[in-house]
Design a protein around this motif. Structure first.
Motif, PDB file in Angstrom:
ATOM      1  N   VAL A 252      -0.837 -27.561  10.832  1.00 38.63           N
ATOM      2  CA  VAL A 252      -0.627 -26.130  11.076  1.00 38.63           C
ATOM      3  C   VAL A 252      -0.920 -25.803  12.531  1.00 38.63           C
ATOM      4  CG1 VAL A 252      -1.264 -23.790  10.386  1.00 38.63           C
ATOM      5  CG2 VAL A 252      -1.330 -25.641   8.702  1.00 38.63           C
ATOM      6  N   HIS A 253       0.025 -25.102  13.154  1.00 39.26           N
ATOM      7  CA  HIS A 253      -0.185 -24.598  14.507  1.00 39.26           C
ATOM      8  C   HIS A 253       0.012 -23.088  14.498  1.00 39.26           C
ATOM      9  CE1 HIS A 253      -0.302 -28.603  16.310  1.00 39.26           C
ATOM     10  NE2 HIS A 253       0.754 -28.922  15.569  1.00 39.26           N
ATOM     11  N   LEU A 254      -0.826 -22.390  15.233  1.00 36.97           N
ATOM     12  CA  LEU A 254      -0.712 -20.937  15.370  1.00 36.97           C
ATOM     13  C   LEU A 254      -0.307 -20.615  16.805  1.00 36.97           C
ATOM     14  CD1 LEU A 254      -3.894 -19.749  13.400  1.00 36.97           C
ATOM     15  CD2 LEU A 254      -1.522 -19.738  12.627  1.00 36.97           C
ATOM     16  N   HIS A 255       0.865 -19.986  16.951  1.00 39.60           N
ATOM     17  CA  HIS A 255       1.364 -19.613  18.278  1.00 39.60           C
ATOM     18  C   HIS A 255       1.416 -18.098  18.391  1.00 39.60           C
ATOM     19  CE1 HIS A 255       2.271 -23.753  18.983  1.00 39.60           C
ATOM     20  NE2 HIS A 255       3.230 -23.817  18.072  1.00 39.60           N
ATOM     21  N   GLU A 256       1.265 -17.624  19.608  1.00 35.88           N
ATOM     22  CA  GLU A 256       1.339 -16.178  19.806  1.00 35.88           C
ATOM     23  C   GLU A 256       2.687 -15.673  19.344  1.00 35.88           C
ATOM     24  OE1 GLU A 256      -0.109 -14.188  23.207  1.00 35.88           O
ATOM     25  OE2 GLU A 256      -1.514 -15.781  23.723  1.00 35.88           O
ATOM     26  N   VAL A 341       2.907 -18.819  12.403  1.00 41.44           N
ATOM     27  CA  VAL A 341       2.493 -20.052  11.736  1.00 41.44           C
ATOM     28  C   VAL A 341       3.634 -21.070  11.804  1.00 41.44           C
ATOM     29  CG1 VAL A 341       1.766 -21.090   9.551  1.00 41.44           C
ATOM     30  CG2 VAL A 341       0.957 -18.806  10.175  1.00 41.44           C
ATOM     31  N   VAL A 342       3.332 -22.221  12.376  1.00 36.11           N
ATOM     32  CA  VAL A 342       4.318 -23.304  12.472  1.00 36.11           C
ATOM     33  C   VAL A 342       3.778 -24.496  11.674  1.00 36.11           C
ATOM     34  CG1 VAL A 342       5.555 -24.875  14.001  1.00 36.11           C
ATOM     35  CG2 VAL A 342       5.074 -22.525  14.739  1.00 36.11           C
ATOM     36  N   PRO A 436     -10.170 -25.383   6.381  1.00 32.50           N
ATOM     37  CA  PRO A 436      -9.117 -25.137   7.378  1.00 32.50           C
ATOM     38  C   PRO A 436      -7.951 -24.384   6.737  1.00 32.50           C
ATOM     39  CG  PRO A 436      -8.996 -27.393   6.590  1.00 32.50           C
ATOM     40  CD  PRO A 436     -10.210 -26.783   5.943  1.00 32.50           C
ATOM     41  N   LEU A 437      -7.180 -23.722   7.557  1.00 29.51           N
ATOM     42  CA  LEU A 437      -6.028 -22.962   7.067  1.00 29.51           C
ATOM     43  C   LEU A 437      -5.052 -23.864   6.311  1.00 29.51           C
ATOM     44  CD1 LEU A 437      -4.352 -20.358   6.941  1.00 29.51           C
ATOM     45  CD2 LEU A 437      -3.447 -20.938   9.209  1.00 29.51           C
ATOM     46  N   LEU A 441      -2.806 -23.322   2.665  1.00 23.73           N
ATOM     47  CA  LEU A 441      -1.344 -23.374   2.598  1.00 23.73           C
ATOM     48  C   LEU A 441      -0.869 -24.503   1.684  1.00 23.73           C
ATOM     49  CD1 LEU A 441      -0.411 -22.677   6.334  1.00 23.73           C
ATOM     50  CD2 LEU A 441      -0.828 -21.059   4.480  1.00 23.73           C
ATOM     51  N   GLU A 442      -1.668 -25.559   1.567  1.00 27.76           N
ATOM     52  CA  GLU A 442      -1.316 -26.674   0.682  1.00 27.76           C
ATOM     53  C   GLU A 442      -1.557 -26.348  -0.784  1.00 27.76           C
ATOM     54  OE1 GLU A 442      -2.354 -30.351   3.790  1.00 27.76           O
ATOM     55  OE2 GLU A 442      -3.750 -29.814   2.194  1.00 27.76           O
TER      56      GLU A 442
END
Length: 697
Positions: A252-256, A341-342, A436-437, A441-442
């Protein structure tokens, strides 16, 4: 490795999770599971399949296969198929259901029966798991017994072969566990087996247990008593058999976030979604009623949405904003809630067939996903508890291990499943747990749209759609001082608050009203709860509380039909309605009197369960089934002599069972047959679609 085909058909994710668990365990036991959703017909072919087949399937509605199994069921039900079409196939099936519903595990039973009709044979006995008492009571022993059955199948079809060391170790470990008794493989459910013999005793025991749970949760629990966070001997001192840690598979990556508008319609891609304004909202109960009941009118005139009386539809709803904010705060992600969320599959994951969750759309913010996509109130499965334990410390870690262990099954049932404990409750109860996030999500399932019955007729209200609901309220399982509302009903109550009227006599204010709030709805495809095609057939309707909703649509429809065909012949219409108090929650009282006065509703029988008798009058009947018993001769005549129909709508847990039992008693009494024969008669009515239920738990 020995390969078997593993298919699942799921509605809310349970069957998929169980199939994935089987897939993970298969490797340890020396097998290779070829896992697919049953809808992915391009990835398997049962006609040419030589490996054994394992099917895990849930049931939806009042006995339908899941949406993902519709095409499969239609295909195998082709009457042109020869009786030996699947003669080469050997299979085992695990059905999931809820014994509070009449057609328990019917999704699995439909497929099971048809596969056998086409020549397929069991290599392993069918299991029926009951969500009413806990799926794991059947699921776990069924999975434990699967490996021996697969081994026997491969041994018998390929001759004796030397088992490798891994399989021998797994077999030895399996023997050390509790043995799987053959009768367990035929379990329907403890509740179903006891239902006919002693349903009354069970209901009273459930009520007593619920009362005990409430009492224990409302005060400080003594150290000698177990709780969600605290165990007692022997469990607190036991060596634990805990499930294997589910493999992580999401990166999981969080981008602006770029700031584009986010549409809620993107979370429900299967069915068409309609954005419709709310044109009216009415409170049907008085302020001192135990439950608040609202009627909402939707304006569907500018859409292609169509319905018949008796149909249901879905409301697409969000999670509670305050709960989402609390969850973000607990995860220490409040400052990143607007980030995009990516998701990617971890390159080194050990999860077989890992795929991105289809219910999490691309390019959405974290807050959007937690609000519209994930069922954050879902009761966590044991696999999730096991994963959470990895991110907890000390006593919290031990207790989470206990709750997911075989030894802690009773505590899991009592403090997690039966208490409807959700993720946020767990994170509040176990402060050291900091997952963790990716874990959320899983493991969190898709946020499901909520179904509601149509409470109107388009003949009577063209371009409009009515529905009725109680605003569900309950106490939090971890902090009993906090009053929560139902995910959808609480949200709807908030949405309509600005236009809500206290009774049906109040019209919208003159002048410039506030803009109508809008909600998203989608149609439900299983339309079975309809008036008879022959209007001359008599009808009995049983609907206490909000169970009256579809019958208001029936009556409105019948009134218009009789106006359009004044010379037509229309059968009698009976309504058995019930509520607590005549002056507080008698829903649609004026409308029902109107239908009765006009002769549309030929027999109106109402019972009030909490009203005391006045003066010296005889104690009134309390429940709808009591009124049915009072009119047993007429009920039997309508159903058995006049080829009539009976419709039951409302609570599955108590009312529907009591009505069913009363119908058995009525048929037995009025025809002079034993109860078993009366039950067969009732079963025939169901097969003929003359005994129809629209019930919920």
């Amino acid at each position: 490795m020995r390969r078997f085909l593993l298919l699942y058909a799921t509605q809310q994710g349970q069957a998929k999770a169980i199939a994935e668990e089987i897939c993970e365990k298969a490797f340890v036991h020396g097998f290779s599971a070829d896992l697919h959703c049953i809808s992915e017909s391009d990835k398997y072919d049962l006609k040419t399949e030589t490996a054994p087949l394992v099917v895990v399937i849930s049931t939806t509605g009042t006995g339908d296969p899941p949406d993902t199994a519709r095409k499969f069921v239609k295909k195998i039900q082709d009457k042109a198929l020869p009786v030996d079409f699947f003669a080469h196939l050997r299979y085992g099936l695990l059905g999931l259901g809820d014994s509070e519903y009449t057609y328990f595990c019917n999704g699995g039973k439909i497929i099971d029966k048809r596969l056998q009709e086409l020549g397929a044979q069991h290599f392993y006995a069918t299991g029926h798991a009951d969500d009413c008492v806990g799926l794991e009571l059947v699921v776990e022993p069924w999975i434990d017994g699967l490996w021996a059955a697969l081994t026997k199948h491969f041994t018998s079809t390929r001759g004796k072969e030397k088992l490798n060391g891994a399989l021998q170790r797994a077999s030895t470990a399996s023997q050390r566990m509790d043995p799987v008794k053959p009768e367990l493989l035929h379990i329907e459910s403890r509740v179903e087996l006891l239902r006919l013999a002693d349903s009354g005793r069970r209901d009273s025991e459930v009520q007593e247990q619920n009362a005990v749970n409430r009492d224990q949760s409302s005060a400080l629990i003594a150290e000698s008593e177990p709780s969600l966070t605290h165990s007692v001997p022997p469990l607190s001192q036991a060596s634990l058999n805990i499930p294997a840690l589910p493999p992580e598979y999401l990166q999981v990556h969080l981008h602006e976030f770029l700031g584009q508008e986010e549409s809620r319609a993107s979370v429900t891609p299967v069915d068409p979604v309609f954005q419709v304004p709310i044109s009216k909202a009415v409170q049907l109960t008085t302020n001192d009623a135990i439950k608040t009941t609202l009627l909402v009118e939707l304006d569907i005139s500018k859409t292609d949405f169509s319905y018949q009386p008796g149909d249901a539809f879905n409301v697409i709803c969000p999670n509670s904003d305050s709960e989402v904010q609390h969850l973000l705060q607990r995860l220490r992600l409040t400052d990143r809630r607007e980030h995009c969320v990516v998701l990617k599959i971890k390159g080194d994951t050990k999860k077989k067939g890992a795929a991105l969750p289809q219910h999490i759309p691309e390019g959405r913010s974290l807050q959007f996903i937690l609000t519209w996509c994930l069922e954050i109130r879902a009761v966590p499965k044991k696999a999730m508890l096991r994963a959470l334990a990895e991110h907890a410390a000390g006593p919290d870690r031990r207790r989470l291990h206990e709750l997911c262990s075989r030894q802690g099954a009773a505590d899991y049932g009592r403090f997690v499943r039966d208490a409807h404990t959700g993720l946020l409750d767990l994170l509040l109860a176990f402060p050291s747990c900091q997952p963790p996030l990716a874990l959320l999500l899983e493991h969190l399932p898709k946020l499901q749209p909520r179904p509601y019955s149509c409470a109107s007729s388009n003949l009577s209200h063209p371009g409009k759609l009515h529905f009725v609901f109680n605003v569900v309220e309950f106490l939090s399982p971890t902090t009993m001082e906090v009053l929560r509302r139902g995910v959808c009903t609480g949200w709807l109550a908030m949405v309509v608050a600005s236009i809500l009227h206290p009774d049906t006599q109040v019209s919208p204010a003159e002048g410039g009203p506030a803009p109508a709030p809008e909600i998203s709805i989608s149609p439900r495809t299983t339309g079975f709860f309809h008036l008879p095609s022959d209007p001359a057939a008599p009808v009995i309707m049983v609907g206490p509380g909000t169970g009256i909703a579809p019958f208001i649509g029936f009556l409105q429809h019948r009134e218009k039909l009789q106006e359009q065909h004044p010379e037509g012949h229309f059968g009698a219409m009976w309504l058995f309605f019930g509520c607590r108090h005549k002056e507080r929650d008698y829903l649609f009282r004026e409308e029902l009197r109107h239908f009765h006065k006009r002769g549309i509703l030929t027999h109106l029988k109402v019972s009030f369960s909490r009203d005391a008798p006045v003066g010296e009058e005889e104690a009134p009947v309390k429940y709808v089934q009591d009124n049915m018993w009072l009119h047993s001769k007429q009920v039997a005549r309508v159903l058995l002599q006049e080829s009539g129909y009976i419709y039951v709508c409302g609570d599955a847990k108590n009312m529907a069972k009591d009505v069913n039992d009363t119908l058995v008693e009525i048929i037995s009494k009025e025809t002079g047959v034993e109860k078993l024969e009366a039950m067969k008669t009732l079963a025939t009515l169901k097969e003929e679609k003359r005994y129809l239920q629209d019930i919920w738990s």
